[in-house]
Motif scaffolding. Structure first.
Motif, short mmCIF file in Angstrom:
data_model
loop_
_atom_site.label_atom_id
_atom_site.label_comp_id
_atom_site.label_asym_id
_atom_site.label_seq_id
_atom_site.Cartn_x
_atom_site.Cartn_y
_atom_site.Cartn_z
N SER A 26 6.83 2.22 8.82
CA SER A 26 5.72 1.82 7.97
C SER A 26 6.10 1.59 6.50
O SER A 26 5.55 0.67 5.88
CB SER A 26 4.57 2.82 8.07
N PRO A 27 7.04 2.34 5.92
CA PRO A 27 7.40 2.04 4.53
C PRO A 27 8.02 0.65 4.35
O PRO A 27 7.93 0.08 3.26
CB PRO A 27 8.42 3.13 4.17
N LEU A 28 8.62 0.10 5.40
CA LEU A 28 9.17 -1.25 5.29
C LEU A 28 8.09 -2.26 4.93
O LEU A 28 8.33 -3.22 4.20
CB LEU A 28 9.86 -1.67 6.59
N PHE A 29 6.89 -2.04 5.45
CA PHE A 29 5.79 -2.96 5.20
C PHE A 29 4.91 -2.50 4.04
O PHE A 29 4.48 -3.31 3.23
CB PHE A 29 4.95 -3.12 6.46
N GLY A 30 4.66 -1.22 3.95
CA GLY A 30 3.73 -0.70 2.95
C GLY A 30 4.31 -0.55 1.56
O GLY A 30 3.57 -0.58 0.58
N ILE A 31 5.62 -0.39 1.44
CA ILE A 31 6.22 -0.19 0.12
C ILE A 31 7.20 -1.32 -0.19
O ILE A 31 7.02 -2.06 -1.15
CB ILE A 31 6.94 1.17 0.03
N ILE A 32 8.21 -1.45 0.63
CA ILE A 32 9.27 -2.42 0.35
C ILE A 32 8.74 -3.85 0.47
O ILE A 32 8.92 -4.67 -0.43
CB ILE A 32 10.47 -2.17 1.29
N TYR A 65 -0.69 7.80 -1.19
CA TYR A 65 0.34 8.01 -0.16
C TYR A 65 1.58 8.69 -0.72
O TYR A 65 2.69 8.48 -0.24
CB TYR A 65 0.74 6.69 0.50
N SER A 66 1.43 9.51 -1.73
CA SER A 66 2.58 10.19 -2.33
C SER A 66 2.46 11.70 -2.11
O SER A 66 1.39 12.22 -1.90
CB SER A 66 2.65 9.89 -3.83
N VAL A 67 3.62 12.35 -2.17
CA VAL A 67 3.67 13.79 -2.01
C VAL A 67 4.14 14.38 -3.33
O VAL A 67 5.22 14.01 -3.82
CB VAL A 67 4.63 14.20 -0.86
N ALA A 75 13.09 5.97 -2.06
CA ALA A 75 13.28 6.96 -0.99
C ALA A 75 12.16 7.99 -1.01
O ALA A 75 11.60 8.34 0.03
CB ALA A 75 14.64 7.64 -1.13
N GLY A 76 11.82 8.49 -2.20
CA GLY A 76 10.74 9.46 -2.32
C GLY A 76 9.39 8.87 -1.93
O GLY A 76 8.58 9.52 -1.25
N LEU A 77 9.15 7.62 -2.36
CA LEU A 77 7.90 6.97 -2.00
C LEU A 77 7.83 6.70 -0.50
O LEU A 77 6.78 6.86 0.12
CB LEU A 77 7.75 5.66 -2.78
N SER A 78 8.95 6.31 0.09
CA SER A 78 8.98 6.07 1.54
C SER A 78 8.72 7.35 2.32
O SER A 78 7.95 7.35 3.29
CB SER A 78 10.32 5.46 1.95
N LEU A 79 9.35 8.43 1.89
CA LEU A 79 9.13 9.71 2.56
C LEU A 79 7.68 10.16 2.41
O LEU A 79 7.07 10.64 3.37
CB LEU A 79 10.09 10.77 2.02
N TYR A 81 5.13 8.20 2.10
CA TYR A 81 4.36 7.31 2.96
C TYR A 81 4.39 7.81 4.40
O TYR A 81 3.36 7.84 5.08
CB TYR A 81 4.98 5.91 2.86
N ILE A 82 5.57 8.21 4.87
CA ILE A 82 5.71 8.71 6.23
C ILE A 82 4.94 10.02 6.40
O ILE A 82 4.22 10.21 7.38
CB ILE A 82 7.20 8.87 6.59
N ILE A 83 5.08 10.92 5.44
CA ILE A 83 4.37 12.21 5.51
C ILE A 83 2.87 12.00 5.50
O ILE A 83 2.13 12.62 6.27
CB ILE A 83 4.82 13.15 4.38
N SER A 84 2.38 11.08 4.67
CA SER A 84 0.95 10.78 4.63
C SER A 84 0.48 10.24 5.97
O SER A 84 -0.59 10.60 6.46
CB SER A 84 0.66 9.75 3.53
N GLY A 85 1.30 9.40 6.59
CA GLY A 85 0.96 8.88 7.91
C GLY A 85 0.90 9.96 8.96
O GLY A 85 0.01 9.97 9.81
#
Length: 106
Positions: A26-32, A65-67, A75-79, A81-85
Motif C-alpha cells: 500500500s505505501p507504493l500507491f499511497g505515499i510513493i 496515517y503516521s505513527v 521509510a518511516g512514513l511507509s511503516l 502507513y502499513i501500521i495504520s492499515g
C-alpha cells in the motif's frame, strides 16, 4: 456455535494472505505514487484554497496515517502507513467477528 480465531484464520487463509500483501504494498500507491504524480487529498486542497488551518479537539490515534516517533522520511512514513492499515483491518475484522457471533446467536 462460537468461532475461534484460529478456525477463522484457517478458514480464510487465502483472503487474509491477500490482505497482508496489500497492506505491505500500500505505501507504493499511497505515499510513493502520490508523490510521483503530485496527488493531494481533495479536502486538504480545498482547505488550503480557502486559507483554513487544521484544528480540532482530537487528532486521532494515527493522524495522517503516521505513527508518533517514526522518522518523517519515506521509510518511516511507509511503516506508519502499513501500521495504520493493520490497525484499521484489525478493527474491521474484530467488529465483523463480533457481529457474526450476534447473528449466530440470533
Amino acid at each position: 456455535m462460537g468461532l475461534s480465531v484460529q478456525s477463522f484464520i484457517t478458514e480464510h487463509k487465502r483472503a487474509l494472505t491477500l490482505i497482508a500483501v496489500l497492506l505491505v504494498v500500500s505505501p507504493l500507491f499511497g505515499i510513493i505514487g502520490a508523490d510521483i504524480v503530485g496527488y493531494h487529498e481533495p479536502l486538504d486542497v480545498a482547505a488550503e484554497a480557502l486559507g483554513l488551518n487544521e484544528t480540532g479537539l482530537w487528532s486521532g490515534i494515527l493522524p495522517d496515517y503516521s505513527v508518533p516517533g517514526l522518522p518523517e522520511n519515506w521509510a518511516g512514513l511507509s511503516l506508519g502507513y502499513i501500521i495504520s492499515g493493520i490497525v484499521g483491518v484489525a478493527i474491521i475484522l474484530a467488529l465483523g467477528l463480533i457481529l457474526r457471533e450476534f447473528v449466530a446467536k440470533g
